[in-house]
Write an enzyme that holds these catalytic residues in place. Structure first.
Site, short mmCIF file in Angstrom:
data_model
loop_
_atom_site.label_atom_id
_atom_site.label_comp_id
_atom_site.label_asym_id
_atom_site.label_seq_id
_atom_site.Cartn_x
_atom_site.Cartn_y
_atom_site.Cartn_z
N GLU A 1 0.82 -1.22 0.00
CA GLU A 1 0.00 0.00 0.00
C GLU A 1 0.85 1.27 0.00
OE1 GLU A 1 -2.66 0.52 3.36
OE2 GLU A 1 -3.66 2.21 2.41
N LYS B 1 -2.30 -1.98 -3.19
CA LYS B 1 -3.38 -1.17 -2.60
C LYS B 1 -3.04 0.30 -2.76
CE LYS B 1 -5.96 -0.35 1.64
NZ LYS B 1 -6.65 -0.98 2.77
P1 13P Z 1 -9.37 3.93 3.98
O1 13P Z 1 -10.20 3.18 2.95
O2 13P Z 1 -10.21 4.55 5.08
O3 13P Z 1 -8.41 4.87 3.36
O4 13P Z 1 -8.53 2.84 4.76
C1 13P Z 1 -7.89 1.87 4.04
C2 13P Z 1 -6.65 1.46 4.73
O5 13P Z 1 -6.47 0.32 5.06
C3 13P Z 1 -5.62 2.48 4.98
O6 13P Z 1 -4.43 1.85 5.35
#
Ligand code: 13P
Length: 345
Positions: free
Chosen positions: A177, A219
């Site tokens: 991510e 992500k």
């Molecule tokens: P959000 O969808 O609220 O951005 O959270 C996703 C997430 O896992 C952030 O690390």
């Protein structure tokens, strides 16, 4: 390393019409969420809230996996069932947040680096034993005057690739991510540029560090205008720029993208996810484009719950509706009138 097993697990998380619930808020973040509804953030309250979400009827039709925080992964439900087992018994894959949050990046004011690599191998071995099958690490890239710097992008991409390699060796699918924050008044072009540079460097590092692309998921953020920009780009523009950015940067061997919602409203995130999938079907892309929403799935149920046990049915109904609508958006089949229809599987 069993690459084929990791690849099958990664693909299962992005089965058409299904995506991930991110319920891995750290202690500080969940306290802020609970503060917003005037609920106290105690260990029992956090358990009750999350158990309520996980027990919602029918969600396995739309939710393939749930990301947990360490505390939740060790908790048991009211009937003594570990929450990890509660999920896997329903056919929902339990995953875990494994980074230790951000710290200021030394020598680069306004930028952050994610920590948590020390001892990661041992922690992941324990998580595998506990039944967790994927692992998330969040890097944060900030857009502003003169930032992101190449230094920040490289340092974070390097750490992401290190964690991804360790995860795969422990048998967990990494959910990589790199989040370009939407905070700020920058336009969508700045988000595009920062996202493109970040993804290019992330995949360069993943390749250099031997991560099997088939056995991971990405992500990312959607390419959007800053949250306080005066003219925010519409969903069709968001979709076209997001898909174009990905075509420039994401190798075809990587099976799926699971977007974060990143502070968009739940409706905005759903509409944009739908537009992205419509655009993707039009131009043709090699990856699934799905979701791993935190706020995008939880804002409505959190508000409906309000910290009150008697509100659980209303909160579960709200969660079920968001899960179904987000699933529809994953298929490019979301329409606004679905917001007011009753939920059927
Ligand atoms: P959000 O969808 O609220 O951005 O959270 C996703 C997430 O896992 C952030 O690390």
């Amino acid at each position: 390393m069993d690459t084929e097993k990791l690849a099958a697990a990664a693909r299962a998380l992005v089965t058409p019409g299904k995506g991930i619930l991110a319920a891995d808020e750290s202690s500080g973040t969940i306290k802020r969420r609970f503060d917003s509804i005037n609920a106290e953030s105690t260990e029992d309250n956090r358990r009750n809230y999350r158990e309520m979400l996980f027990r919602t009827d029918d969600i396995e039709a739309w939710i393939s996996g749930v990301i947990l925080y360490d505390e939740t992964a060790r908790q048991k439900g009211v009937d003594g069932t570990p929450l990890v087992r509660l999920l896997s018994d329903r056919g929902i894959v339990p995953g875990i947040k494994v980074d230790k949050g951000t710290q200021p990046l030394a020598g680069s004011p306004g930028e952050l680096i994610t920590e948590g690599l020390d001892g990661l191998g041992q922690r992941l071995a324990e998580y595998y034993e506990m039944g967790l099958r994927f692992a998330k690490w969040r890097a944060v890239i900030t857009v502003g005057e003169g930032i992101p710097t190449p230094y920040c992008i490289e340092a974070n991409a390097h750490a992401l690739a290190r964690y991804a390699a360790v995860s795969q060796h422990a048998g967990l699918v990494p959910i990589v991510e790199p989040e370009v924050l939407m905070d700020g008044d920058h336009g969508i072009d700045d988000c595009y540029a920062a996202t493109k540079a970040t993804l290019q460097e992330t995949f360069a590092q993943l390749s250099r560090q031997g991560v099997a692309l088939a056995g991971m998921l990405l992500k990312p953020n959607m390419v959007v205008s800053g949250s306080s920009a005066s003219n925010r780009a519409d969903p069709a523009t968001v979709a076209a720029m997001t898909v174009e950015c990905f075509k420039q940067t994401i190798p075809a061997a990587m099976p799926g993208v699971v977007f974060l919602s990143g502070g968009q409203t739940d409706n905005e995130a759903t509409v944009n996810l739908n537009a992205i999938n419509v655009e993707a079907a039009k131009v043709g892309v090699p990856w699934a484009l799905s979701f791993s929403f935190g706020r995008g799935l939880q804002s409505a149920p959190l508000k409906a719950w309000g910290g009150k046990a008697k509100q659980a049915p209303a909160a579960q109904a709200a969660f079920k509706l968001r899960a179904r609508l987000t699933s529809a958006a994953q298929l490019g089949k979301y329409t606004p009138d679905m917001e007011t229809q009753s939920v059927t599987v």
